[in-house]
Design an enzyme around this catalytic site. Structure first.
Site, mmCIF file in Angstrom:
data_model
loop_
_atom_site.group_PDB
_atom_site.id
_atom_site.type_symbol
_atom_site.label_atom_id
_atom_site.label_comp_id
_atom_site.label_asym_id
_atom_site.label_seq_id
_atom_site.Cartn_x
_atom_site.Cartn_y
_atom_site.Cartn_z
ATOM 1 N N TYR A 1 -2.627 -0.363 10.025
ATOM 2 C CA TYR A 1 -2.606 -0.755 8.606
ATOM 3 C C TYR A 1 -1.255 -0.387 7.978
ATOM 4 O O TYR A 1 -0.625 -1.199 7.290
ATOM 5 C CB TYR A 1 -3.766 -0.054 7.900
ATOM 6 C CG TYR A 1 -3.899 -0.355 6.427
ATOM 7 C CD1 TYR A 1 -4.461 -1.553 6.001
ATOM 8 C CD2 TYR A 1 -3.488 0.565 5.470
ATOM 9 C CE1 TYR A 1 -4.609 -1.826 4.645
ATOM 10 C CE2 TYR A 1 -3.625 0.305 4.119
ATOM 11 C CZ TYR A 1 -4.190 -0.894 3.713
ATOM 12 O OH TYR A 1 -4.326 -1.150 2.370
ATOM 13 N N SER B 1 0.853 -1.204 0.000
ATOM 14 C CA SER B 1 0.000 0.000 0.000
ATOM 15 C C SER B 1 0.881 1.243 0.000
ATOM 16 O O SER B 1 2.054 1.177 0.394
ATOM 17 C CB SER B 1 -0.866 -0.007 1.261
ATOM 18 O OG SER B 1 -1.475 1.245 1.465
#
Ligand code: NDP
Length: 253
Positions: free
Chosen positions: A156, A143
């Site tokens: 995350y 990501s």
């Protein structure tokens, strides 16, 4: 150069979380490139519908990737009844949006369990077979939050950053057995996970739009096409990269 080096004809791939969003985009691109695909996830209905859409060449197995004790049996079942796993895409992931001060240990741990611990466990089990056969491609889905700091995604972001460490370490151990390990770092890609998060936060949406150098958000097929390349013979000398597919967001000021 023959375009056949980009083909995945005859290869079998596992795509975790392949029933939705980016995983489904990757699975579609794999099938178009000639691969057979096994998609996994927790919701049978979602997987069934995805397989109907993907058509011949796709199968599903209901599996919660955090059930680590069940991973060796899952991999063994695929190897025995479907075929040798040549490509693994660790796509399944969960997201949690909260400031660091509002993030509990339980939440932090659950994000790491799904996004890191399960990825390692599945990778290790699939690699047992790949290393023996001296052939395989493993892809992580990272990501932007693993490449630079983004507020409100502390767990995350940490989990996605950890995947870079995993790629680096595995490259040092798997490469002499011709098993390649790479990651794709998707930018902002139109999926349910992303649209749900973005549509509740106009300020964030503007921040993201300003960051992307090209026009608009990415499509799941953009990640699918990159995944085909990295999993194909065309990338036979590429290992250890984290490839941003982000419309220039990583370098844009
Ligand atoms: P989705 O929510 O559509 O996909 C997540 C998938 O993971 C679902 O299919 C879900 O299936 C599966 N999954 C989640 N937890 C588990 C579990 N415990 N066991 C098995 N499967 C699980 O979101 P995206 O497609 O956007 O996300 C896919 C990946 O891409 C994630 O790793 C995400 O972090 C990453 N990513 C996405 C970006 C974006 O802009 N969309 C940007 C950067 C990275 P089920 O719920 O049925 O189990």
């Amino acid at each position: 150069m023959a375009l056949s080096v980009f083909s995945l004809k005859g290869k079998l791939a596992i795509v975790t979380g392949g029933g939705t969003g980016i995983g489904l985009g990757i699975s579609k691109a794999f099938i178009e490139a000639g691969a057979r695909v096994v998609i996994t996830g927790r919701r049978e209905k979602v997987l069934k519908e995805a397989v109907a859409e993907l058509g011949e060449g796709a199968r599903y197995l209901v599996n919660d990737i955090t059930d680590k004790a069940g991973i060796p049996a899952l991999v063994q079942e695929i190897e025995k009844t479907i075929g040798p796993i040549e490509i693994l895409v660790n796509n399944a992931g969960i997201h949690h949006k909260a400031m660091a001060q509002e993030t509990s240990d339980e939440v932090f741990e659950s994000i790491l369990q799904t996004n890191v611990m399960s990825v390692f466990a599945l990778t290790r089990e699939c690699a047992k077979y790949m290393l023996e056969r001296k052939s395989g491609s493993i892809l992580m889905i990272g990501s932007m939050a693993g490449l630079f700091g983004i507020d409100k995604v502390v767990a995350y972001g940490t989990s996605k950053t950890a995947l870079t460490g995993l790629v680096n370490a595995l490259v040092t151990e798997y490469s002499t057995s011709n098993v390649r390990v790479n990651a794709i770092a998707p930018g902002w890609i139109e999926s349910n996970m992303f649209l749900n998060a973005i549509n509740q936060d106009e300020t964030r949406k503007q921040q993201i739009t300003n960051r992307i150098a090209m026009d608009g958000f990415g499509q799941t097929s953009d990640i699918g096409n990159a995944a085909v390349f990295l999993s194909s013979e065309a990338a036979r000398y590429i290992t250890g990269v984290v490839l941003p597919v982000d419309g220039g967001a990583t370098v844009n000021f």
